[in-house]
Motif scaffolding. Structure first.
Motif, PDB file in Angstrom:
ATOM      1  N   THR A  97       1.194 -46.630 -28.308  1.00  0.00           N
ATOM      2  CA  THR A  97       0.860 -45.899 -29.526  1.00  0.00           C
ATOM      3  C   THR A  97       1.693 -44.625 -29.644  1.00  0.00           C
ATOM      4  O   THR A  97       2.080 -44.026 -28.638  1.00  0.00           O
ATOM      5  N   TYR A  98       1.951 -44.211 -30.875  1.00  0.00           N
ATOM      6  CA  TYR A  98       2.682 -42.970 -31.112  1.00  0.00           C
ATOM      7  C   TYR A  98       1.868 -41.776 -30.610  1.00  0.00           C
ATOM      8  O   TYR A  98       0.633 -41.814 -30.609  1.00  0.00           O
ATOM      9  N   PRO A  99       2.546 -40.704 -30.194  1.00  0.00           N
ATOM     10  CA  PRO A  99       1.825 -39.528 -29.691  1.00  0.00           C
ATOM     11  C   PRO A  99       0.761 -39.003 -30.642  1.00  0.00           C
ATOM     12  O   PRO A  99      -0.289 -38.521 -30.202  1.00  0.00           O
ATOM     13  N   ALA A 100       1.009 -39.106 -31.944  1.00  0.00           N
ATOM     14  CA  ALA A 100       0.056 -38.585 -32.924  1.00  0.00           C
ATOM     15  C   ALA A 100      -1.275 -39.325 -32.895  1.00  0.00           C
ATOM     16  O   ALA A 100      -2.293 -38.803 -33.372  1.00  0.00           O
ATOM     17  N   ALA A 101      -1.300 -40.526 -32.328  1.00  0.00           N
ATOM     18  CA  ALA A 101      -2.545 -41.300 -32.256  1.00  0.00           C
ATOM     19  C   ALA A 101      -3.523 -40.729 -31.247  1.00  0.00           C
ATOM     20  O   ALA A 101      -4.711 -41.068 -31.255  1.00  0.00           O
ATOM     21  N   GLY A 102      -3.027 -39.867 -30.341  1.00  0.00           N
ATOM     22  CA  GLY A 102      -3.897 -39.187 -29.394  1.00  0.00           C
ATOM     23  C   GLY A 102      -4.036 -39.895 -28.058  1.00  0.00           C
ATOM     24  O   GLY A 102      -3.520 -40.995 -27.853  1.00  0.00           O
ATOM     25  N   THR A 103      -4.781 -39.232 -27.158  1.00  0.00           N
ATOM     26  CA  THR A 103      -4.862 -39.715 -25.779  1.00  0.00           C
ATOM     27  C   THR A 103      -5.753 -40.941 -25.626  1.00  0.00           C
ATOM     28  O   THR A 103      -5.493 -41.792 -24.778  1.00  0.00           O
ATOM     29  N   GLU A 104      -6.795 -41.056 -26.412  1.00  0.00           N
ATOM     30  CA  GLU A 104      -7.711 -42.195 -26.259  1.00  0.00           C
ATOM     31  C   GLU A 104      -7.008 -43.510 -26.566  1.00  0.00           C
ATOM     32  O   GLU A 104      -7.135 -44.495 -25.816  1.00  0.00           O
ATOM     33  N   ALA A 105      -6.251 -43.525 -27.672  1.00  0.00           N
ATOM     34  CA  ALA A 105      -5.518 -44.739 -28.045  1.00  0.00           C
ATOM     35  C   ALA A 105      -4.464 -45.079 -26.995  1.00  0.00           C
ATOM     36  O   ALA A 105      -4.273 -46.253 -26.635  1.00  0.00           O
ATOM     37  N   LEU A 106      -3.784 -44.053 -26.487  1.00  0.00           N
ATOM     38  CA  LEU A 106      -2.775 -44.275 -25.456  1.00  0.00           C
ATOM     39  C   LEU A 106      -3.416 -44.817 -24.187  1.00  0.00           C
ATOM     40  O   LEU A 106      -2.903 -45.770 -23.573  1.00  0.00           O
ATOM     41  N   PHE A 112       0.484 -37.505 -21.905  1.00  0.00           N
ATOM     42  CA  PHE A 112       0.570 -38.011 -20.540  1.00  0.00           C
ATOM     43  C   PHE A 112       0.084 -36.962 -19.531  1.00  0.00           C
ATOM     44  O   PHE A 112      -0.555 -37.305 -18.528  1.00  0.00           O
ATOM     45  N   MET A 113       0.375 -35.700 -19.794  1.00  0.00           N
ATOM     46  CA  MET A 113      -0.108 -34.635 -18.913  1.00  0.00           C
ATOM     47  C   MET A 113      -1.637 -34.579 -18.926  1.00  0.00           C
ATOM     48  O   MET A 113      -2.283 -34.411 -17.891  1.00  0.00           O
ATOM     49  N   LYS A 114      -2.212 -34.732 -20.110  1.00  0.00           N
ATOM     50  CA  LYS A 114      -3.666 -34.697 -20.246  1.00  0.00           C
ATOM     51  C   LYS A 114      -4.309 -35.892 -19.534  1.00  0.00           C
ATOM     52  O   LYS A 114      -5.403 -35.771 -18.961  1.00  0.00           O
ATOM     53  N   LEU A 115      -3.624 -37.032 -19.568  1.00  0.00           N
ATOM     54  CA  LEU A 115      -4.179 -38.248 -18.966  1.00  0.00           C
ATOM     55  C   LEU A 115      -3.866 -38.382 -17.478  1.00  0.00           C
ATOM     56  O   LEU A 115      -4.386 -39.298 -16.826  1.00  0.00           O
ATOM     57  N   ALA A 116      -3.025 -37.497 -16.929  1.00  0.00           N
ATOM     58  CA  ALA A 116      -2.563 -37.648 -15.547  1.00  0.00           C
ATOM     59  C   ALA A 116      -3.699 -37.840 -14.541  1.00  0.00           C
ATOM     60  O   ALA A 116      -3.625 -38.738 -13.693  1.00  0.00           O
ATOM     61  N   PRO A 117      -4.787 -37.045 -14.594  1.00  0.00           N
ATOM     62  CA  PRO A 117      -5.874 -37.264 -13.638  1.00  0.00           C
ATOM     63  C   PRO A 117      -6.531 -38.640 -13.785  1.00  0.00           C
ATOM     64  O   PRO A 117      -6.875 -39.289 -12.783  1.00  0.00           O
ATOM     65  N   THR A 118      -6.716 -39.086 -15.020  1.00  0.00           N
ATOM     66  CA  THR A 118      -7.303 -40.404 -15.258  1.00  0.00           C
ATOM     67  C   THR A 118      -6.382 -41.502 -14.759  1.00  0.00           C
ATOM     68  O   THR A 118      -6.828 -42.477 -14.134  1.00  0.00           O
ATOM     69  N   LEU A 119      -5.087 -41.356 -15.030  1.00  0.00           N
ATOM     70  CA  LEU A 119      -4.122 -42.349 -14.559  1.00  0.00           C
ATOM     71  C   LEU A 119      -4.127 -42.416 -13.037  1.00  0.00           C
ATOM     72  O   LEU A 119      -4.047 -43.497 -12.447  1.00  0.00           O
ATOM     73  N   LYS A 120      -4.240 -41.256 -12.396  1.00  0.00           N
ATOM     74  CA  LYS A 120      -4.276 -41.217 -10.928  1.00  0.00           C
ATOM     75  C   LYS A 120      -5.475 -41.990 -10.402  1.00  0.00           C
ATOM     76  O   LYS A 120      -5.367 -42.732  -9.409  1.00  0.00           O
ATOM     77  N   SER A 121      -6.616 -41.834 -11.058  1.00  0.00           N
ATOM     78  CA  SER A 121      -7.820 -42.554 -10.633  1.00  0.00           C
ATOM     79  C   SER A 121      -7.672 -44.056 -10.818  1.00  0.00           C
ATOM     80  O   SER A 121      -8.348 -44.842 -10.130  1.00  0.00           O
ATOM     81  N   MET A 122      -6.775 -44.467 -11.719  1.00  0.00           N
ATOM     82  CA  MET A 122      -6.499 -45.882 -11.938  1.00  0.00           C
ATOM     83  C   MET A 122      -5.468 -46.432 -10.965  1.00  0.00           C
ATOM     84  O   MET A 122      -5.235 -47.642 -10.911  1.00  0.00           O
TER      85      MET A 122
END
Length: 350
Positions: free
Chosen positions: A66-75, A102-112
């Motif tokens: 998804t495009y960055p404008a779609a936000g972190t949830e969609a990504l 991606f910076m905002k999601l980094a902790p969640t991605l790490k948990s995955m």
């Protein structure tokens, strides 16, 4: 990396290998050079015409995101789907505009189980174009005077303060050197239409263009610094050829930046060196540049080192690199089939 896996899987954005290329293809080339096979590359694309999608000897599999404008949830939802299929070990984003998500999601991605190696929000904001002059004043670095504006009428004040020519910059990318008010106004409308507000108007500095590719370990140490002088520049201001330099002043400048910010990840310092030898920092890009493969060719493979650091490996600072190593960018016609285009367009993966 999951020990049961037989290969390392790295996801990479920035597959737009066009006349103003993204860093993705160069990052992938460096990764393939820097790791023993097998390594699996997952391309993450935004547009269906990004050439990297169709370069199957470079990218093993591509998914649209998804495009960055779609936000972190969609990504995040899209990345969960991709990760379920591919079991990504490391993710390396390569566009300024996407980094926030991606910076905002980094902790969640790490948990995955997905490793990243990205700057903090504080580090990211410190080098932003809108704060760069203040950053330079704080740490004693030479940075051109500038003014952040939101209206075209403010260009008159900029001309009075900064003089001509003016450098008119977009929020994320692109810069235009304007020698008259008419040119400045035209650049303002063009850049706001493309990137939105604000616009940064910067003092023009005459000199030689030099870029420095830098990798910081997040603790104040520069793992790698490679200065490159532009030998050929396109009409869009992109380096089409460049050569590695031996210059202690430039390396010291890069190390000062990393130490001051404790920068984590890759970045690029855009430098203008005046005839008097003063290196002005014109811009600091918070990701690898499109010419990053030159670092691998010169002996300091920054993308491979970043991936290893993301996985928790200790990478000692590089000491030497090959001076006089030249890159020359070129283009060619890659042939594919309409079925592949329909596949990525209709199903979002290829």
């Amino acid at each position: 990396m999951n020990e049961t896996k037989q290969h390392l899987t790295v996801a990479v954005t920035g597959l737009n290998a066009i006349d103003s290329p993204g860093p993705g293809i160069a990052v992938i080339r460096a990764l393939r050079d820097g790791f023993p096979k097998p390594i699996r590359i997952i391309g993450l694309s935004y547009e269906t015409m990004e050439p990297g999608i169709y370069l199957h000897d470079v990218v093993d599999k591509t998914y649209q995101i998804t495009y960055p404008a779609a936000g972190t949830e969609a990504l995040l939802n899209r990345l969960k789907y991709i990760h379920e299929k591919e079991k990504i070990d490391v993710l390396i984003p390569n566009f300024d505009a996407e980094l926030y998500n991606f910076m905002k999601l980094a902790p969640t991605l790490k948990s995955m189980g997905i490793a990243t190696f990205l700057p903090s929000f504080e580090q990211f904001d410190a080098r932003d174009k809108m704060h760069l002059h203040q950053f330079g004043l704080k740490y004693g670095l030479s940075v051109p005077a500038d003014k952040v504006i939101y209206g075209v009428d403010e260009l008159y004040t900029c001309a009075e303060l900064l003089g001509y020519p003016l450098v008119v910059k977009g929020k994320y990318y692109d810069a235009v050197v304007a020698y008259t008010m008419e040119q400045a106004q035209k650049a303002f409308y063009k850049l706001t239409a493309k990137w939105g507000y604000p616009i940064i108007v910067q003092q023009f500095i005459n000199g030689n263009e030099i870029n420095i590719a830098v990798l910081g370990d997040g603790k104040g140490n520069a793992t790698s610094t490679i200065p490159m002088k532009k030998l050929y520049i396109t009409d869009k201001g992109k380096a089409w050829a460049g050569i590695t330099l031996e210059d202690d002043t430039l390396i010291a400048l890069a190390k000062t930046f990393v130490q001051a910010t404790k920068w984590k990840g890759g970045c690029e310092l855009e430098i203008m060196r005046t005839p008097e030898g003063i290196p002005y920092i014109m811009e600091i890009n918070p990701r690898f540049p499109a010419w990053i493969y030159l670092t691998a060719a010169a002996g300091q493979n920054q993308p491979a080192a970043l991936a290893k650091m993301a996985l928790g490996e200790d990478v000692p600072p590089y000491i030497d690199y090959e001076v006089g190593k030249i890159f020359i960018r070129y283009s060619w016609d890659h042939i594919t089939d309409v079925n592949e285009f329909q596949q990525i367009s209709g199903f979002g993966e290829l």
